[in-house]
Design a protein around this motif. Structure first.
Motif, mmCIF file in Angstrom:
data_model
loop_
_atom_site.group_PDB
_atom_site.id
_atom_site.type_symbol
_atom_site.label_atom_id
_atom_site.label_comp_id
_atom_site.label_asym_id
_atom_site.label_seq_id
_atom_site.Cartn_x
_atom_site.Cartn_y
_atom_site.Cartn_z
ATOM 1 N N GLY A 36 -2.207 41.649 40.911
ATOM 2 C CA GLY A 36 -0.383 41.897 41.145
ATOM 3 C C GLY A 36 -0.077 42.608 42.115
ATOM 4 O O GLY A 36 1.044 42.727 42.008
ATOM 5 N N LEU A 37 -1.132 43.638 42.349
ATOM 6 C CA LEU A 37 -0.767 44.658 43.152
ATOM 7 C C LEU A 37 -0.225 43.687 44.557
ATOM 8 O O LEU A 37 0.857 44.123 45.817
ATOM 9 N N LEU A 38 -1.105 42.963 45.324
ATOM 10 C CA LEU A 38 -0.461 42.087 46.039
ATOM 11 C C LEU A 38 0.276 41.326 46.104
ATOM 12 O O LEU A 38 1.436 40.976 47.107
ATOM 13 N N ARG A 39 1.282 40.756 44.735
ATOM 14 C CA ARG A 39 1.531 39.398 44.494
ATOM 15 C C ARG A 39 3.258 41.338 44.619
ATOM 16 O O ARG A 39 4.364 40.054 45.521
ATOM 17 N N TYR A 40 2.923 42.320 44.421
ATOM 18 C CA TYR A 40 4.272 42.914 44.217
ATOM 19 C C TYR A 40 4.524 43.522 45.283
ATOM 20 O O TYR A 40 5.809 43.091 45.417
ATOM 21 N N TRP A 55 13.314 51.414 38.838
ATOM 22 C CA TRP A 55 11.833 51.763 38.157
ATOM 23 C C TRP A 55 10.983 51.090 39.629
ATOM 24 O O TRP A 55 9.845 51.365 39.478
ATOM 25 N N SER A 56 11.635 49.615 39.973
ATOM 26 C CA SER A 56 10.945 48.838 40.843
ATOM 27 C C SER A 56 11.224 50.153 42.229
ATOM 28 O O SER A 56 9.825 49.388 42.908
ATOM 29 N N SER A 57 11.229 50.648 43.422
ATOM 30 C CA SER A 57 11.961 51.266 43.493
ATOM 31 C C SER A 57 10.290 52.732 43.603
ATOM 32 O O SER A 57 9.995 53.066 44.506
ATOM 33 N N ALA A 58 10.305 53.273 42.318
ATOM 34 C CA ALA A 58 9.489 54.452 41.917
ATOM 35 C C ALA A 58 8.707 53.726 42.571
ATOM 36 O O ALA A 58 7.134 54.069 43.272
ATOM 37 N N LEU A 59 8.262 52.646 41.951
ATOM 38 C CA LEU A 59 6.544 51.967 41.948
ATOM 39 C C LEU A 59 6.374 51.341 43.558
ATOM 40 O O LEU A 59 5.126 51.546 43.283
ATOM 41 N N SER A 60 7.180 51.344 44.109
ATOM 42 C CA SER A 60 6.891 50.865 45.341
ATOM 43 C C SER A 60 6.120 51.901 46.019
ATOM 44 O O SER A 60 5.481 51.942 46.913
ATOM 45 N N ARG A 61 7.086 53.137 45.980
ATOM 46 C CA ARG A 61 5.726 54.843 46.529
ATOM 47 C C ARG A 61 4.771 54.568 46.408
ATOM 48 O O ARG A 61 3.564 55.314 47.540
ATOM 49 N N VAL A 62 4.036 54.173 45.414
ATOM 50 C CA VAL A 62 2.219 54.403 45.015
ATOM 51 C C VAL A 62 1.964 53.273 45.317
ATOM 52 O O VAL A 62 0.740 52.540 46.042
ATOM 53 N N ALA A 63 2.400 52.072 44.900
ATOM 54 C CA ALA A 63 1.813 50.123 44.963
ATOM 55 C C ALA A 63 1.644 49.585 46.099
ATOM 56 O O ALA A 63 1.303 48.973 46.136
ATOM 57 N N ILE A 64 3.068 49.722 47.290
ATOM 58 C CA ILE A 64 2.426 49.136 48.328
ATOM 59 C C ILE A 64 1.935 49.670 49.409
ATOM 60 O O ILE A 64 0.457 49.115 49.920
ATOM 61 N N PRO A 65 1.946 51.210 49.728
ATOM 62 C CA PRO A 65 1.011 51.704 50.397
ATOM 63 C C PRO A 65 -0.882 51.298 49.479
ATOM 64 O O PRO A 65 -2.051 50.882 50.661
ATOM 65 N N THR A 66 -0.886 51.218 48.491
ATOM 66 C CA THR A 66 -2.099 50.534 47.976
ATOM 67 C C THR A 66 -2.089 49.052 48.087
ATOM 68 O O THR A 66 -3.445 49.054 48.352
#
Length: 615
Positions: A36-40, A55-66
């Protein structure tokens, strides 16, 4: 202590695959989150400019670098300039927003429309909600693949197969584009897992879950009936045998009734509104008729469309269908692994091919093959028509292929470990295994003969119907090219090189006496034009023409010859006789892959035969 029966053992295996206490389920969920992280990351990087919800913008700050830290650095995403422009996604957006109720009569089944509508609501009615819908379906497919492998083989196989799907970059690339095929892949894997569980360990609970999964699959694409019905019939026939596993007929009936109850309202509404309960299938024959140059306005059912192909061209139709089930969907996968390692696609492909072959040795393997092949039947006749060969149409086969690949890998590892530990590996029923192995070898031999031989018979069939045929070099050309040729070479287009003074072909002529023969070929590109080989063309030892070959750097040369008074035959022998040969090192860049000292004359792209129907 009494020995447990096969049903009890299967029940324990099934419980081990899905029980949180065993730990496998948590590992599968972890792999699913990774996928899911790779797809996101791919979704947000490509389509985030369209306007993410808060909610997606907030999630992006953690999920994208990961996600970036957990994938190869050679992968680069977007942004995509024209989302949802081509194909169905733009229509899914409109249909989802216009949806009146779940079971509405519509040419699109309701599951993906409802999923898209839910994501549009979560995204504040932004178009990007469609990408979240398809990406969530792709992520769910990762976990569904685990369930399929765990229930059919073992939790380890399921976990490895789900990891294989999670990291495949062709699947990741497709996941954010707004198609429903990712969701279909998930529900097919879930329905297949339910059918396998029903067959191995029938109980009211398993029957209910299997019925729901089958119903959801049919409501995602009604073509799921092509594998749901054969799967249920297979299990029902097994329960009728005295030696069957304890899968009671009532459990099969429960599963079938639940699936039917879920699907029936949609079919009834379609029948009431349009007069055709299967409008979601039959409507799309218009596209394929248009792609074939036929009247798209004329109504035709999918069954009638396919029956017409078999009635008019049985050999070509059978060849198309078998390739659409057996080879085409298999060979167009795997390239999404090249980002991890250049040799990984070939390794995965060979493991899956061996797994498909070995599956015939086990009852569960044969059942999986049944589900796989019947699920591909709806696409088997259209993959050569227009956009019918798009990768996404057979994407749902990937979980099956991955299960077979890792089933093979784990079996080989266990065998090697047993050998290292000097343990004997006992074969059950050795004579039966020998017979099965002989049958598998015979099947491969028949398949290879069909794969290479049928194109000529299909060409003869077309010529007898007064259609032109083109016979290219490359794939499936071994029965066309006879003596004097190199192996196929791909340099822009596939071709073969004449490496002897006489290069011959087996040419179908379909019983025609008069026809046009078109040769697409180029000479060896010598610096001295006087040393450039010429070609004499013989058909059944009869001289047709002497060609002085020319060169055009923009296109392969074309030579059109008229043949008259030819004996009425099915096949003839076409011989291309070179005036002389030159070393490959002097012949130009299209001959570089050959030994520099190898003698060559010309390269041939294809031969075309057009019946001359002039009075």
């Amino acid at each position: 202590m009494a020995q447990s029966g096969p049903g009890e053992r299967d029940g324990r295996a099934l419980l081990e695959a899905v029980s949180p206490r065993r730990g496998w389920i948590w590992l599968a969920l972890l792999v699913t989150v990774y996928g899911g992280l790779l797809r996101y990351e791919a979704l947000v990087t490509n389509y985030g400019w369209m306007g993410q919800p808060a909610w997606s913008s907030a999630l992006s700050r953690v999920a994208i670098p990961t996600a970036r830290a957990l994938r190869p650095g050679t992968v680069h995403w977007g942004p995509s300039k024209d989302p949802y422009v081509n194909g169905d996604p733009i229509n899914y957006l409109r249909f989802a927003r216009e949806m009146t109720h779940f079971y509405q009569a519509h040419v699109r089944e309701p599951v993906f429309l409802a999923l898209s509508r839910a994501w549009l609501w979560l995204c504040g009615n932004r178009d990007i909600g469609l990408s979240f819908a398809s990406a969530s379906g792709s992520t769910a497919a990762v976990f569904a693949t685990y369930l399929l492998g765990a229930v059919a083989v073992s939790p380890l196989v399921g976990l490895l197969a789900s990891l294989g799907l999670a990291v495949e970059f062709a699947v990741i690339t497709a996941s954010y584009q707004g198609w429903r095929d990712d969701t279909f892949m998930a529900v097919v894997a879930l329905a297949a897992a339910g059918l396998v569980a029903l067959r191995r360990c029938a109980s009211p609970r398993v029957a209910v879950l299997a019925g729901v999964a089958m119903g959801v699959a049919c409501l995602t694409r009604i073509t799921s009936l092509s594998f749901v019905v054969p799967g249920l019939l297979w299990i029902a026939m097994e329960t009728a045998r005295p030696s069957a596993r304890p899968a009671a007929p009532r459990h099969v009936a429960i599963a079938a009734l639940i699936a039917a109850a879920l699907v029936a309202p949609y079919l009834v509404n379609c029948a009431r509104a349009t007069g055709d309960p299967l409008i979601s299938i039959n409507y799309h024959t218009r596209y394929y008729r248009a792609a074939e140059g036929r009247d798209p306005g004329q109504s035709e059912s999918a069954v009638g469309y396919i029956a017409d192909k078999f009635a008019s061209r049985p050999i070509a139709a059978l060849d198309t269908g078998l390739q659409g089930v057996l080879t085409f969907p298999f060979f167009n996968k795997w390239y999404g692994y090249v980002q991890w390692h250049p040799r990984l696609p070939a390794l995965m492909q060979w493991a899956a091919a061996l797994g498909l072959l070995c599956a015939v040795f086990t009852p569960t393997g044969r059942f999986l093959l049944l589900l796989l092949f019947t699920s591909l039947v709806p696409y088997a006749m259209t993959w050569r028509v227009g956009g019918g060969g798009e990768w996404r149409f057979t994407q749902h086969a990937y979980p099956f292929y991955l299960v077979f690949a890792f089933w093979t890998a784990t079996t080989i590892v266990r065998w090697l470990v047993a050998r290292v530990r000097l343990r004997s590996v006992r074969l059950e029923h050795p004579r039966l295994r020998l017979f099965q192995a002989a049958m598998a070898v015979a099947m491969v031999a028949v398949a290879l003969s069909w794969e290479q031989g049928v194109p000529l018979w299909a060409a003869d069939e077309a010529l007898r119907a007064n259609d032109a045929v083109t016979l290219p070099a490359g794939h499936r050309d071994r029965w066309l090219f006879e003596d004097g040729w190199s192996e196929p070479i791909v340099h822009g287009v596939p071709y073969r090189v004449a490496r002897a003074p006489v290069a011959s072909l087996r040419l179908p002529v379909g019983g025609h006496s008069d026809f046009w023969l078109t040769l697409r070929l180029d000479p060896a590109e010598t610096a001295d034009l006087d040393r450039q080989p010429g070609v004499s063309v013989y058909l059944d030892r009869r001289l047709i023409a002497r060609l002085r070959l020319s060169r055009d750097p923009q296109r392969v040369g074309t030579y059109r010859l008229r043949v008259t008074g030819h004996p009425e035959r099915t096949f003839s022998r076409l011989e291309l006789v070179a005036s002389h040969l030159v070393p490959a090192r002097e012949a130009g860049p299209h001959f570089d892959s050959l030994d520099p000292a190898a003698p060559v004359a010309f390269r041939l792209w294809y031969v075309r035969v057009d019946p001359d129907l002039a009075p």
